[in-house]
Design an enzyme around this catalytic site. Structure first.
Site, PDB file in Angstrom:
ATOM      1  N   GLU A 130       0.852  -1.258   0.051  1.00 24.48           N
ATOM      2  CA  GLU A 130      -0.056  -0.137  -0.082  1.00 24.48           C
ATOM      3  C   GLU A 130       0.767   1.216   0.028  1.00 24.48           C
ATOM      4  O   GLU A 130       2.143   1.138   0.360  1.00 24.48           O
ATOM      5  CB  GLU A 130      -0.914   0.095   1.353  1.00 24.48           C
ATOM      6  CG  GLU A 130      -0.248   0.049   2.461  1.00 24.48           C
ATOM      7  CD  GLU A 130      -1.100  -0.464   3.860  1.00 24.48           C
ATOM      8  OE1 GLU A 130      -1.875  -0.987   3.598  1.00 24.48           O
ATOM      9  OE2 GLU A 130      -0.517  -0.051   4.831  1.00 24.48           O
ATOM     10  N   CYS A 143       3.365   8.162   1.693  1.00 30.07           N
ATOM     11  CA  CYS A 143       4.144   7.235   2.431  1.00 30.07           C
ATOM     12  C   CYS A 143       4.082   5.915   1.755  1.00 30.07           C
ATOM     13  O   CYS A 143       3.064   5.340   1.236  1.00 30.07           O
ATOM     14  CB  CYS A 143       3.000   6.958   3.896  1.00 30.07           C
ATOM     15  SG  CYS A 143       3.415   5.544   4.676  1.00 30.07           S
ATOM     16  N   CYS A 150       7.029  -7.874   5.839  1.00 35.24           N
ATOM     17  CA  CYS A 150       8.107  -7.375   6.483  1.00 35.24           C
ATOM     18  C   CYS A 150       9.280  -8.643   6.858  1.00 35.24           C
ATOM     19  O   CYS A 150       8.736  -9.635   7.249  1.00 35.24           O
ATOM     20  CB  CYS A 150       7.892  -6.690   7.651  1.00 35.24           C
ATOM     21  SG  CYS A 150       9.288  -5.877   8.258  1.00 35.24           S
ATOM     22  N   CYS A 154       7.492  -7.057  14.676  1.00 33.44           N
ATOM     23  CA  CYS A 154       7.445  -6.018  15.850  1.00 33.44           C
ATOM     24  C   CYS A 154       5.792  -6.567  16.074  1.00 33.44           C
ATOM     25  O   CYS A 154       5.045  -6.626  15.262  1.00 33.44           O
ATOM     26  CB  CYS A 154       7.365  -4.825  15.400  1.00 33.44           C
ATOM     27  SG  CYS A 154       9.245  -4.223  14.584  1.00 33.44           S
ATOM     28  N   CYS A 157       2.768  -4.350  15.497  1.00 38.97           N
ATOM     29  CA  CYS A 157       2.430  -3.873  14.076  1.00 38.97           C
ATOM     30  C   CYS A 157       1.981  -5.131  13.243  1.00 38.97           C
ATOM     31  O   CYS A 157       2.488  -6.159  13.239  1.00 38.97           O
ATOM     32  CB  CYS A 157       4.006  -3.593  13.282  1.00 38.97           C
ATOM     33  SG  CYS A 157       3.884  -3.502  11.569  1.00 38.97           S
ATOM     34  N   GLY A 211       7.440  -2.811   5.214  1.00 34.24           N
ATOM     35  CA  GLY A 211       8.488  -3.343   5.199  1.00 34.24           C
ATOM     36  C   GLY A 211       9.473  -2.424   5.914  1.00 34.24           C
ATOM     37  O   GLY A 211       9.321  -1.436   6.396  1.00 34.24           O
ATOM     38  N   GLU A 212      10.567  -3.268   6.003  1.00 33.36           N
ATOM     39  CA  GLU A 212      11.999  -2.676   6.778  1.00 33.36           C
ATOM     40  C   GLU A 212      12.614  -2.378   5.496  1.00 33.36           C
ATOM     41  O   GLU A 212      13.411  -3.097   4.982  1.00 33.36           O
ATOM     42  CB  GLU A 212      12.442  -3.452   7.863  1.00 33.36           C
ATOM     43  CG  GLU A 212      13.951  -3.252   8.284  1.00 33.36           C
ATOM     44  CD  GLU A 212      13.938  -1.762   8.887  1.00 33.36           C
ATOM     45  OE1 GLU A 212      13.246  -1.316   9.633  1.00 33.36           O
ATOM     46  OE2 GLU A 212      14.726  -1.077   8.290  1.00 33.36           O
ATOM     47  N   SER A 265      12.287   3.952  14.824  1.00 35.45           N
ATOM     48  CA  SER A 265      11.046   3.427  15.434  1.00 35.45           C
ATOM     49  C   SER A 265      11.634   2.921  16.865  1.00 35.45           C
ATOM     50  O   SER A 265      11.979   1.897  17.089  1.00 35.45           O
ATOM     51  CB  SER A 265      10.270   2.331  14.652  1.00 35.45           C
ATOM     52  OG  SER A 265       9.989   2.688  13.553  1.00 35.45           O
ATOM     53  N   LEU A 266      11.594   3.876  17.736  1.00 32.86           N
ATOM     54  CA  LEU A 266      12.263   3.579  19.209  1.00 32.86           C
ATOM     55  C   LEU A 266      11.193   2.451  20.041  1.00 32.86           C
ATOM     56  O   LEU A 266      11.573   1.647  20.366  1.00 32.86           O
ATOM     57  CB  LEU A 266      12.868   4.773  19.870  1.00 32.86           C
ATOM     58  CG  LEU A 266      13.568   4.782  21.085  1.00 32.86           C
ATOM     59  CD1 LEU A 266      14.821   4.220  20.626  1.00 32.86           C
ATOM     60  CD2 LEU A 266      13.539   6.128  21.636  1.00 32.86           C
ATOM     61  N   HIS A 267      10.177   3.372  20.423  1.00 35.33           N
ATOM     62  CA  HIS A 267       8.878   2.738  20.950  1.00 35.33           C
ATOM     63  C   HIS A 267       9.052   2.212  22.511  1.00 35.33           C
ATOM     64  O   HIS A 267       8.242   1.842  23.151  1.00 35.33           O
ATOM     65  CB  HIS A 267       8.373   1.422  20.170  1.00 35.33           C
ATOM     66  CG  HIS A 267       7.954   1.909  18.769  1.00 35.33           C
ATOM     67  ND1 HIS A 267       7.564   3.026  18.350  1.00 35.33           N
ATOM     68  CD2 HIS A 267       8.384   1.150  17.573  1.00 35.33           C
ATOM     69  CE1 HIS A 267       7.217   3.040  17.212  1.00 35.33           C
ATOM     70  NE2 HIS A 267       7.713   1.967  16.618  1.00 35.33           N
ATOM     71  N   ASN A 342      -2.621   2.513  16.374  1.00 37.77           N
ATOM     72  CA  ASN A 342      -3.739   2.156  15.325  1.00 37.77           C
ATOM     73  C   ASN A 342      -3.996   0.646  15.691  1.00 37.77           C
ATOM     74  O   ASN A 342      -3.292  -0.174  15.144  1.00 37.77           O
ATOM     75  CB  ASN A 342      -3.196   2.639  13.908  1.00 37.77           C
ATOM     76  CG  ASN A 342      -4.517   2.881  13.243  1.00 37.77           C
ATOM     77  OD1 ASN A 342      -5.537   2.313  13.789  1.00 37.77           O
ATOM     78  ND2 ASN A 342      -4.314   3.292  12.111  1.00 37.77           N
ATOM     79  N   CYS A 385      -0.440   3.826   8.016  1.00 34.51           N
ATOM     80  CA  CYS A 385       0.430   2.636   7.133  1.00 34.51           C
ATOM     81  C   CYS A 385       0.223   1.298   7.727  1.00 34.51           C
ATOM     82  O   CYS A 385       0.252   1.315   8.842  1.00 34.51           O
ATOM     83  CB  CYS A 385       1.854   3.256   7.105  1.00 34.51           C
ATOM     84  SG  CYS A 385       1.938   4.834   6.447  1.00 34.51           S
TER      85      CYS A 385
HETATM   86  N1  SAH Z   1       9.604  -0.748   9.155  1.00 35.81           N
HETATM   87  C1  SAH Z   1      10.118   0.420   9.301  1.00 35.81           C
HETATM   88  C2  SAH Z   1       9.135   1.305   8.549  1.00 35.81           C
HETATM   89  C3  SAH Z   1       7.681   1.144   8.243  1.00 35.81           C
HETATM   90  S1  SAH Z   1       6.603   1.155   9.852  1.00 35.81           S
HETATM   91  C4  SAH Z   1      10.014   0.929  10.548  1.00 35.81           C
HETATM   92  O1  SAH Z   1       9.528   0.010  11.633  1.00 35.81           O
HETATM   93  O2  SAH Z   1      10.386   1.791  10.997  1.00 35.81           O
HETATM   94  C5  SAH Z   1       6.317   2.969  10.198  1.00 35.81           C
HETATM   95  C6  SAH Z   1       6.102   3.308  11.512  1.00 35.81           C
HETATM   96  O3  SAH Z   1       4.674   3.031  11.822  1.00 35.81           O
HETATM   97  C7  SAH Z   1       7.067   2.669  12.341  1.00 35.81           C
HETATM   98  O4  SAH Z   1       7.326   3.390  13.423  1.00 35.81           O
HETATM   99  C8  SAH Z   1       6.071   1.756  13.172  1.00 35.81           C
HETATM  100  O5  SAH Z   1       6.527   1.339  14.392  1.00 35.81           O
HETATM  101  C9  SAH Z   1       4.718   2.325  13.193  1.00 35.81           C
HETATM  102  N2  SAH Z   1       3.700   1.413  13.221  1.00 35.81           N
HETATM  103  C10 SAH Z   1       3.522   0.392  12.919  1.00 35.81           C
HETATM  104  N3  SAH Z   1       2.383  -0.567  13.119  1.00 35.81           N
HETATM  105  C11 SAH Z   1       1.575   0.593  13.994  1.00 35.81           C
HETATM  106  C12 SAH Z   1       0.373   0.505  14.484  1.00 35.81           C
HETATM  107  N4  SAH Z   1      -0.270  -0.487  14.590  1.00 35.81           N
HETATM  108  N5  SAH Z   1       0.028   1.808  15.100  1.00 35.81           N
HETATM  109  C13 SAH Z   1       0.910   2.989  14.979  1.00 35.81           C
HETATM  110  N6  SAH Z   1       2.030   2.766  14.533  1.00 35.81           N
HETATM  111  C14 SAH Z   1       2.561   1.656  14.010  1.00 35.81           C
HETATM  112 FE1  SF4 Z   2       8.355  -4.345  10.101  1.00 32.62          FE
HETATM  113 FE2  SF4 Z   2       8.222  -1.749  10.582  1.00 32.62          FE
HETATM  114 FE3  SF4 Z   2       6.148  -3.161  11.087  1.00 32.62          FE
HETATM  115 FE4  SF4 Z   2       8.473  -3.769  12.532  1.00 32.62          FE
HETATM  116  S1  SF4 Z   2       7.217  -1.754  12.557  1.00 32.62           S
HETATM  117  S2  SF4 Z   2       7.301  -5.406  11.690  1.00 32.62           S
HETATM  118  S3  SF4 Z   2       9.957  -3.378  10.846  1.00 32.62           S
HETATM  119  S4  SF4 Z   2       6.923  -2.750   9.231  1.00 32.62           S
END
Ligand code: SAH
Ligand code: SF4
Length: 410
Positions: A130, A143, A150, A154, A157, A211-212, A265-267, A342, A385
């Site tokens: 997407e 985006c 991926c 995570c 995600c 994707g990463e 993506s620290l979290h 989300n 996304c």
């Molecule tokens: N793989 C890369 C880029 C794609 S994810 C990464 O992880 O950085 C893009 C961003 O969306 C990342 O910060 C990811 O942690 C966040 N993300 C993924 N799923 C999410 C969700 N359900 N709600 C909010 N943010 C989310």
């Molecule tokens: Fe992949 Fe980024 Fe989702 Fe982690 S947050 S599973 S690296 S798309």
């Protein structure tokens, strides 16, 4: 809370295999490939392959580049600076195809989402990714995705729960930008003389879709360099942000070979929690990740690193976490981006309450950081996304129709 250790497509051999999935498929080029997204060198080689003499190649590449990325033409016949013979020859061997749009959704707030269908290894199973366009007052952000599925897993995600089907090609990465410009009638708008894409609707690109990106390094590098090319799509590298979950060995390389803005993506602020949320942390822990950020080529107060922090209720959203976050990024030119989680069907997490997000954000703000909370956009079409594909995959045909109808009428 424990994270599921075993991802579906692993070989089970080394511990890293639990974190990194292997691609199920490889990309099979069609008989007639598209010229969209080739680097200048690859385009010259393609021209050489159909008999364009070497001494002409640079000029022809420049001409075709202009038609492709400034004018957005979709037909070789429109390339009127090329001879009729060359146009015919090009059309015999190549196309100007963009990714196919399987579904389009337009939110009441102007957010647009495209589900793109890409060729699979066999016809029976096409790949889907997407791409989301988010209009804001001062910019329009696209985006884009870097992989089908991926490599990583995570736990918050939805893409992480899916298989890694394959990496996107540079053409498919650039194709998302070209397609958005087609769909938004963006080619007709003037490109700004600064080459900064100012007047175009798509002024910024974030690689935050599926994707990463740092596990598809070469294709992402080549694709983003085409997107940034000042004689073409002209989206400057300061307006391109690559988001990574922390593939430490490729961060310095990204700075050197891509030079875009970087988001991490620290979290989580402890290894213990980050090991659960972003299992890649077991391979590249926080200390290594933050060192890589400190040493990111070109990092400065004018080119800050964005730290993304998804707000998960009762998991990482306490004020103790907020203060630890400030301490953790100390000394790194940083922006902190709080993302409301989300939710997706079947997830174990919930989004933090709004009051918690506000209190958290205040701690960050008082420490001297602007801490914008990323406003959820296009909620009516599940536009964060990572959501369109997951939503349409899981829903029945009737539910899909209902979802689409909702997006159109809400
Ligand atoms: N793989 C890369 C880029 C794609 S994810 C990464 O992880 O950085 C893009 C961003 O969306 C990342 O910060 C990811 O942690 C966040 N993300 C993924 N799923 C999410 C969700 N359900 N709600 C909010 N943010 C989310
Ligand atoms: Fe992949 Fe980024 Fe989702 Fe982690 S947050 S599973 S690296 S798309």
């Amino acid at each position: 809370m424990t994270a599921p250790l075993a991802a579906p497509d692993t070989d089970g051999a080394a511990s890293a295999a639990f974190i990194e999935k292997r691609p199920l498929e490889r990309y099979v080029a069609p008989d007639k490939p598209s010229l969209v997204g080739l680097t200048r060198d690859a385009l010259a080689a393609a021209l050489g392959g159909i008999g364009v003499p070497e001494r002409q190649q640079r000029m022809r590449v420049a001409q075709i580049w202009h038609w492709l990325y400034v004018r957005g033409v979709q037909d070789f016949d429109a390339m009127t600076t090329l001879s009729k013979e060359l146009r015919t020859e090009l059309a015999r061997h190549f196309t100007l195809a963009r990714p196919d749009v399987a579904a389009e959704q337009i939110s009441v707030d102007g957010t647009r989402k495209w589900l793109l269908r890409l060729p699979g290894e066999t016809d029976s199973r096409p790949c889907e990714v997407e791409c989301v366009y988010i209009p804001e007052t001062d910019r329009g952000t696209l985006c884009i995705s870097s992989q089908v599925g991926c490599t990583l897993n995570c736990t918050f995600c939805h893409t992480g729960t899916q298989r890694l089907v394959r990496n996107l090609t540079p053409g498919e990465i650039v194709g998302q930008v070209v397609l958005a410009r087609d769909r938004l009638a963006d080619w007709q708008r003037a490109a700004s003389p600064s080459g900064d894409g100012e007047k175009r609707l798509v002024s910024n690109v974030v690689m935050m879709g599926m994707g990463e990106p740092l596990y598809n390094f070469e294709a992402v590098r080549d694709g983003l360099n085409v997107v940034a090319d000042g004689d073409g799509l002209s989206i400057s590298k300061r307006r391109i942000t690559l988001s990574t979950s922390g593939v430490v060995p490729n961060i310095a390389r990204a700075g050197e070979e891509i030079g875009s803005m970087l988001a991490i993506s620290l979290h989580a602020v402890t290894d213990e929690l980050r090991d659960q949320l972003v299992p890649l942390n077991r391979k590249y822990p926080l200390r290594d990740l933050l060192d890589a950020c400190r040493n990111y080529p070109g990092v400065s107060n004018a080119r800050r690193i964005t730290f993304e922090y998804v707000m998960l209720k009762g998991i990482n959203d306490s004020l103790v976490d907020a203060r630890a976050l400030v301490r953790l990024v100390k000394g790194i030119p940083a922006k902190i981006n709080l993302i409301p989680f989300n939710p997706w069907p079947g997830t174990q997490y919930e989004c933090s309450d709004w009051e918690e997000i506000e209190k958290f954000s205040e701690v960050i703000f008082n420490a001297g950081y602007a801490s914008p909370v990323r406003t959820p956009r296009g909620r009516d079409i599940l536009a964060a996304c990572g959501q369109l594909k997951s939503a349409t995959e899981k829903l029945s045909a009737r539910e899909r129709l209902a979802l689409r109808a909702m997006a159109m009428t809400d």
